[in-house]
Motif scaffolding. Sequence first.
Motif, PDB file in Angstrom:
ATOM      1  N   UNK A 261       0.163  -8.890  -6.917  1.00  0.00           N
ATOM      2  CA  UNK A 261       1.559  -8.851  -5.696  1.00  0.00           C
ATOM      3  C   UNK A 261       1.546  -7.236  -5.837  1.00  0.00           C
ATOM      4  N   UNK A 262       1.127  -6.912  -7.138  1.00  0.00           N
ATOM      5  CA  UNK A 262       2.179  -5.419  -7.675  1.00  0.00           C
ATOM      6  C   UNK A 262       0.530  -4.236  -7.510  1.00  0.00           C
ATOM      7  N   UNK A 263      -0.598  -4.986  -7.099  1.00  0.00           N
ATOM      8  CA  UNK A 263      -1.836  -4.036  -7.356  1.00  0.00           C
ATOM      9  C   UNK A 263      -1.796  -4.315  -5.413  1.00  0.00           C
ATOM     10  N   UNK A 264      -1.416  -5.626  -4.545  1.00  0.00           N
ATOM     11  CA  UNK A 264      -1.933  -5.789  -3.177  1.00  0.00           C
ATOM     12  C   UNK A 264      -0.394  -4.458  -2.725  1.00  0.00           C
ATOM     13  N   UNK A 265       0.522  -4.157  -3.200  1.00  0.00           N
ATOM     14  CA  UNK A 265       1.046  -3.624  -2.796  1.00  0.00           C
ATOM     15  C   UNK A 265       0.815  -2.297  -2.807  1.00  0.00           C
TER      16      UNK A 265
ATOM     17  N   UNK B 234      -3.783 -10.208   0.626  1.00  0.00           N
ATOM     18  CA  UNK B 234      -3.098 -10.715  -0.439  1.00  0.00           C
ATOM     19  C   UNK B 234      -2.252 -11.187  -0.497  1.00  0.00           C
ATOM     20  N   UNK B 235      -0.898  -9.739   0.182  1.00  0.00           N
ATOM     21  CA  UNK B 235       0.281  -9.851  -0.318  1.00  0.00           C
ATOM     22  C   UNK B 235       0.919 -11.556   0.614  1.00  0.00           C
ATOM     23  N   UNK B 236       0.467 -11.518   1.568  1.00  0.00           N
ATOM     24  CA  UNK B 236       0.225 -13.244   2.235  1.00  0.00           C
ATOM     25  C   UNK B 236      -0.401 -14.115   1.592  1.00  0.00           C
ATOM     26  N   UNK B 237      -1.272 -14.079   0.906  1.00  0.00           N
ATOM     27  CA  UNK B 237      -2.131 -14.910  -0.410  1.00  0.00           C
ATOM     28  C   UNK B 237      -0.720 -15.633  -1.529  1.00  0.00           C
ATOM     29  N   UNK B 238      -0.280 -14.888  -1.608  1.00  0.00           N
ATOM     30  CA  UNK B 238       0.651 -14.412  -3.496  1.00  0.00           C
ATOM     31  C   UNK B 238       1.791 -15.193  -2.866  1.00  0.00           C
TER      32      UNK B 238
ATOM     33  N   UNK C  15     -12.057  -1.926   2.099  1.00  0.00           N
ATOM     34  CA  UNK C  15     -11.505  -0.715   2.800  1.00  0.00           C
ATOM     35  C   UNK C  15     -11.415  -1.429   4.269  1.00  0.00           C
ATOM     36  N   UNK C  16     -11.855  -3.258   4.877  1.00  0.00           N
ATOM     37  CA  UNK C  16     -11.220  -3.882   5.650  1.00  0.00           C
ATOM     38  C   UNK C  16      -9.946  -4.954   4.635  1.00  0.00           C
ATOM     39  N   UNK C  17      -9.681  -4.893   3.468  1.00  0.00           N
ATOM     40  CA  UNK C  17      -8.367  -5.344   3.446  1.00  0.00           C
ATOM     41  C   UNK C  17      -7.552  -4.505   3.398  1.00  0.00           C
ATOM     42  N   UNK C  18      -7.730  -2.941   2.863  1.00  0.00           N
ATOM     43  CA  UNK C  18      -6.596  -2.352   2.286  1.00  0.00           C
ATOM     44  C   UNK C  18      -6.494  -0.952   2.651  1.00  0.00           C
ATOM     45  N   UNK C  19      -4.955  -0.001   3.507  1.00  0.00           N
ATOM     46  CA  UNK C  19      -5.407   0.800   4.107  1.00  0.00           C
ATOM     47  C   UNK C  19      -5.977   2.186   3.411  1.00  0.00           C
ATOM     48  N   UNK C  20      -5.130   1.417   1.939  1.00  0.00           N
ATOM     49  CA  UNK C  20      -5.295   2.704   0.673  1.00  0.00           C
ATOM     50  C   UNK C  20      -7.094   3.235   0.622  1.00  0.00           C
TER      51      UNK C  20
ATOM     52  N   UNK D  16      -9.200 -12.598  -5.348  1.00  0.00           N
ATOM     53  CA  UNK D  16      -8.300 -13.385  -4.071  1.00  0.00           C
ATOM     54  C   UNK D  16      -8.082 -12.678  -2.622  1.00  0.00           C
ATOM     55  N   UNK D  17      -8.897 -11.423  -2.346  1.00  0.00           N
ATOM     56  CA  UNK D  17      -9.621 -10.444  -1.596  1.00  0.00           C
ATOM     57  C   UNK D  17     -10.375 -11.220  -0.698  1.00  0.00           C
TER      58      UNK D  17
END
Length: 145
Positions: free
Chosen positions: A58-62, A69-73, A4-9, A42-43
């Motif tokens: 990246x697909x999942x991070x988006x 995760x996007x930034x690290x990729x 929940x902290x890493x993903x608004x979804x 990764x997260x």
Amino acid sequence: MFLALQSSYFKSLLLGNFDESQKDKIELKDINPDDFQNFLELIHGESSVNDDTVSGILHLAEMYDAPTAIRRCEEFLSKLSQKTMPQKLQISLRYNLENLKTKCLSEITTVSDIQSIMSLKFKEMDLSTTQALLQKALDFSIKQQ
């Protein structure tokens, strides 16, 4: 909580007013389990991103709106990836990675670089990228005269 902290979804899904937030198990459909495992690693700070896993992560991070995760990729692709510049540019356009796109465009130094990009025939090419490529092609043309 970490998801929940890493993903608004996942924040909405797990902590919001949804039926899923009350369940012990939630089924995620239409995702590759290996990609999800790499995303989770990764997260959590593991170095699971490499040239084979970066697109799936990246697909999942988006999809899950996970900016870290996007930034690290994007950092991996900019600094460590062995993918070709056209491949990196294609990924940058697909996932709106502006820093990577700028880096790729700055690495175009020859007409053959432009030809290698154009040979990929990407669907995701935006107007600013098209303009940058056209300007570089014009600059190369002027230098050759």
